[in-house]
Design a protein around this motif. Structure first.
Motif, PDB file in Angstrom:
ATOM      1  N   TYR A 127       3.792   7.899   3.266  1.00 19.41           N
ATOM      2  CA  TYR A 127       4.579   7.201   2.264  1.00 19.41           C
ATOM      3  C   TYR A 127       5.260   5.954   2.824  1.00 19.41           C
ATOM      4  CZ  TYR A 127       4.231  11.211  -0.901  1.00 19.41           C
ATOM      5  OH  TYR A 127       3.763  12.207  -1.733  1.00 19.41           O
ATOM      6  N   SER A 153       0.815  -1.229   0.000  1.00 20.73           N
ATOM      7  CA  SER A 153       0.000   0.000   0.000  1.00 20.73           C
ATOM      8  C   SER A 153       0.839   1.265   0.000  1.00 20.73           C
ATOM      9  CB  SER A 153      -0.933   0.013   1.215  1.00 20.73           C
ATOM     10  OG  SER A 153      -1.843  -1.071   1.180  1.00 20.73           O
ATOM     11  N   THR A 177       3.526   4.859  -3.701  1.00 26.48           N
ATOM     12  CA  THR A 177       2.275   5.596  -3.582  1.00 26.48           C
ATOM     13  C   THR A 177       2.050   6.001  -2.136  1.00 26.48           C
ATOM     14  OG1 THR A 177      -0.107   5.538  -4.046  1.00 26.48           O
ATOM     15  CG2 THR A 177       0.883   3.524  -3.186  1.00 26.48           C
ATOM     16  N   LYS A 178       1.046   6.844  -1.911  1.00 21.66           N
ATOM     17  CA  LYS A 178       0.694   7.266  -0.558  1.00 21.66           C
ATOM     18  C   LYS A 178      -0.459   6.413  -0.042  1.00 21.66           C
ATOM     19  CE  LYS A 178      -0.030  11.568  -1.724  1.00 21.66           C
ATOM     20  NZ  LYS A 178      -0.352  13.016  -1.623  1.00 21.66           N
ATOM     21  N   TYR A 179      -0.535   6.320   1.287  1.00 26.16           N
ATOM     22  CA  TYR A 179      -1.629   5.591   1.931  1.00 26.16           C
ATOM     23  C   TYR A 179      -2.344   6.531   2.895  1.00 26.16           C
ATOM     24  CZ  TYR A 179      -4.112   2.290   4.926  1.00 26.16           C
ATOM     25  OH  TYR A 179      -5.082   1.619   5.643  1.00 26.16           O
TER      26      TYR A 179
END
Length: 204
Positions: A135, A98, A102-104
């Motif tokens: 991140y 996750s 990408t960012k979560y």
């Protein structure tokens, strides 16, 4: 027509244009690499700050003496207040994929992400949470199974009364993991944290 006028009126040759384009391309490539490096460094700085905040939360909660209702069932024999480490927390996010490139966005729902745990365990015990997108995968582990246990030079706690606050990320999604760690251990009834934050992996 004079020689000066002839030179002024001459157009650029193809070779000259190609040289200019090549120079612009090199400068652009250097600029992109610089921006990527700056962004990676900024994200890693965020991880270091967060890991430090988790460690400080662990110390704060350890120094708080917990009374009988918190440590034992109501039908148990009386006990004096004592200091205990918050037990391990569930990593956030639970799936490392996750935060790969990408960012979560952590959930604010009770029982999810940083809203998990009890008064003696996990993020709720630490009183720690993050509302903004992250991140890195953040973890808090006590007594073993540390994220950094197989990394050379990592400052692992030696005994059962120790913790590791860690951040793991793959900022570019290229499979290269950056790990940021801070540890703490109980000595003589005092919880002492590492003076340095250990970092493994190239954030670039």
């Amino acid at each position: 027509m004079s020689r000066t006028t002839a030179i002024r009126g001459r157009a650029f040759t193809l070779v000259e244009l190609m040289i200019v384009v090549a120079i612009v391309g090199v400068l652009a490539a250097l600029g992109v690499a610089g921006v990527r490096g700056y962004l990676a460094t900024a994200k890693t700085a965020e991880a270091k700050q967060t890991v430090g905040a988790i460690a400080r939360a662990a110390v704060t909660q350890y120094e708080r003496e917990r009374g009988v209702p918190e440590l034992q069932p109501s039908n148990s024999a009386p006990a004096t207040p004592s200091r205990v480490l918050c037990a391990s927390a569930t990593p956030v996010p639970s799936d490392f994929a996750s935060v790969q490139g990408t960012k979560y966005q952590p959930s604010a729902e009770p029982g999810d992400d940083f809203m998990t745990g009890t008064n003696l365990a996990g993020w709720q015990c630490l009183g720690f949470s993050i509302a903004h997108p992250i991140y890195f995968q953040y973890s808090y582990l006590v007594g073993g199974d540390y994220v950094s246990q197989d990394m050379p030079g990592s400052p692992l706690p030696g005994g059962p009364e120790g913790f590791e606050a860690a951040a793991r990320g793959d900022l570019d999604g290229d499979g290269q993991t950056c790990t940021v760690v801070r540890t703490g251990e109980v000595f003589g009834g005092q919880l002492v944290t590492s003076t340095l934050i250990y970092t493994n992996g190239d954030p670039d």
